[in-house]
Scaffold this motif. Structure first.
Motif, short mmCIF file in Angstrom:
data_model
loop_
_atom_site.label_atom_id
_atom_site.label_comp_id
_atom_site.label_asym_id
_atom_site.label_seq_id
_atom_site.Cartn_x
_atom_site.Cartn_y
_atom_site.Cartn_z
N LYS A 1 45.08 62.73 31.72
CA LYS A 1 45.50 63.34 30.45
C LYS A 1 44.28 63.76 29.63
CE LYS A 1 49.88 60.95 30.12
NZ LYS A 1 50.77 60.17 29.30
N ALA A 2 43.27 62.90 29.61
CA ALA A 2 42.04 63.25 28.88
C ALA A 2 41.39 64.47 29.51
CB ALA A 2 41.08 62.07 28.89
N MET B 1 37.15 63.22 21.30
CA MET B 1 38.02 62.04 21.46
C MET B 1 38.46 61.87 22.91
SD MET B 1 38.19 60.77 18.40
CE MET B 1 39.57 59.68 18.41
N GLY B 2 38.77 62.97 23.59
CA GLY B 2 39.16 62.90 25.00
C GLY B 2 38.02 62.40 25.87
N THR C 1 35.47 58.13 29.08
CA THR C 1 34.16 57.57 29.41
C THR C 1 34.24 56.07 29.62
OG1 THR C 1 33.13 59.28 28.06
CG2 THR C 1 31.77 57.37 28.60
N PRO C 2 33.73 55.60 30.77
CA PRO C 2 33.73 54.15 30.99
C PRO C 2 32.80 53.46 29.99
CG PRO C 2 33.03 55.34 32.96
CD PRO C 2 33.17 56.34 31.87
N TYR D 1 44.40 54.69 25.54
CA TYR D 1 45.60 55.36 25.04
C TYR D 1 45.56 55.56 23.53
CZ TYR D 1 48.01 55.87 29.44
OH TYR D 1 48.37 56.29 30.69
N ARG D 2 44.90 54.69 22.81
CA ARG D 2 44.75 54.89 21.37
C ARG D 2 43.90 56.12 21.10
NH1 ARG D 2 42.45 49.88 18.92
NH2 ARG D 2 44.49 49.07 19.36
N LEU D 3 42.79 56.26 21.81
CA LEU D 3 41.94 57.44 21.64
C LEU D 3 42.66 58.71 22.08
CD1 LEU D 3 38.47 56.07 22.82
CD2 LEU D 3 39.02 56.96 20.56
N LEU D 4 43.41 58.61 23.17
CA LEU D 4 44.17 59.79 23.63
C LEU D 4 45.20 60.21 22.61
CD1 LEU D 4 44.89 59.41 27.44
CD2 LEU D 4 43.77 61.28 26.27
N ARG D 5 45.89 59.25 22.04
CA ARG D 5 46.91 59.57 21.04
C ARG D 5 46.29 60.30 19.85
NH1 ARG D 5 51.73 58.71 18.71
NH2 ARG D 5 51.83 58.04 16.55
#
Length: 171
Positions: A34-35, A75-76, A81-82, A143-147
């Motif tokens: 998704k990112a 943000m993505g 990024t690990p 998932y927080r960053l993706l949102r």
């Protein structure tokens, strides 16, 4: 019948833990996909905007459309990024099953820790549970960053549409 009447079968417990762990890994891969899609989409939009600006100049809606995808890309990238936590290689909390941790160990220390984990079924289950928990923490951050990234992307289009409508109506 109570739970005590049916003790957990070690094979079933191990199967359950592997299933949960695999599910977490799939969710992590989905977040990365998704990112990646968001980064690609925003990059295409920014490329198109760059070409349009060269031939037509800047406008308020265009600037808004450029700023929001740029923030979304950042943000993505942060979501995909690990992260390598700063663990002391002598820490008891270091998880030798987790890539970011076991790479801090030398081979002998890694093998010693893995031998300890595999010495009993209980320590093996505990290690898998620790690994699943760690994967869950990573997923929560991703998932927080993706949102936020998707919401920023969406907000940019709404803001650009509003500014474009106002400039059309009042010019």
């Amino acid at each position: 019948m109570s739970q005590q009447d049916f003790p957990a079968n070690p094979v079933n417990v191990m199967h359950f833990l592997r299933m949960v762990q695999a599910h977490h890994v799939r969710l992590s891969a989905m977040a990365d996909q998704k990112a990646s899609m968001l980064i690609a989409t925003c990059s295409i939009i920014l490329t198109l905007i760059g070409g349009y600006v060269r031939s037509h100049g800047f406008s308020a809606p265009l600037i808004i459309v450029a700023v929001f995808p740029t923030v979304s890309v950042v943000m993505g990238i942060l979501a995909a990024t690990p992260r390598n936590t700063n663990f002391n290689r002598h820490s008891k909390n270091l998880n030798p099953l987790f890539f970011g941790h076991f790479t801090l160990l030398d081979k002998d220390d890694y093998l010693t820790r893995m031998d300890q984990i595999m010495s009993t079924e209980e320590s093996l289950h505990r290690a898998m549970l620790d690994d699943i928990f760690g994967l869950g923490l990573v997923l929560r951050k991703k998932y927080r960053l993706l949102r936020v990234s998707y919401l920023v992307f969406l907000a940019g289009f709404f803001a650009a549409a509003l500014v474009g409508a106002f400039s059309f109506l009042f010019n």
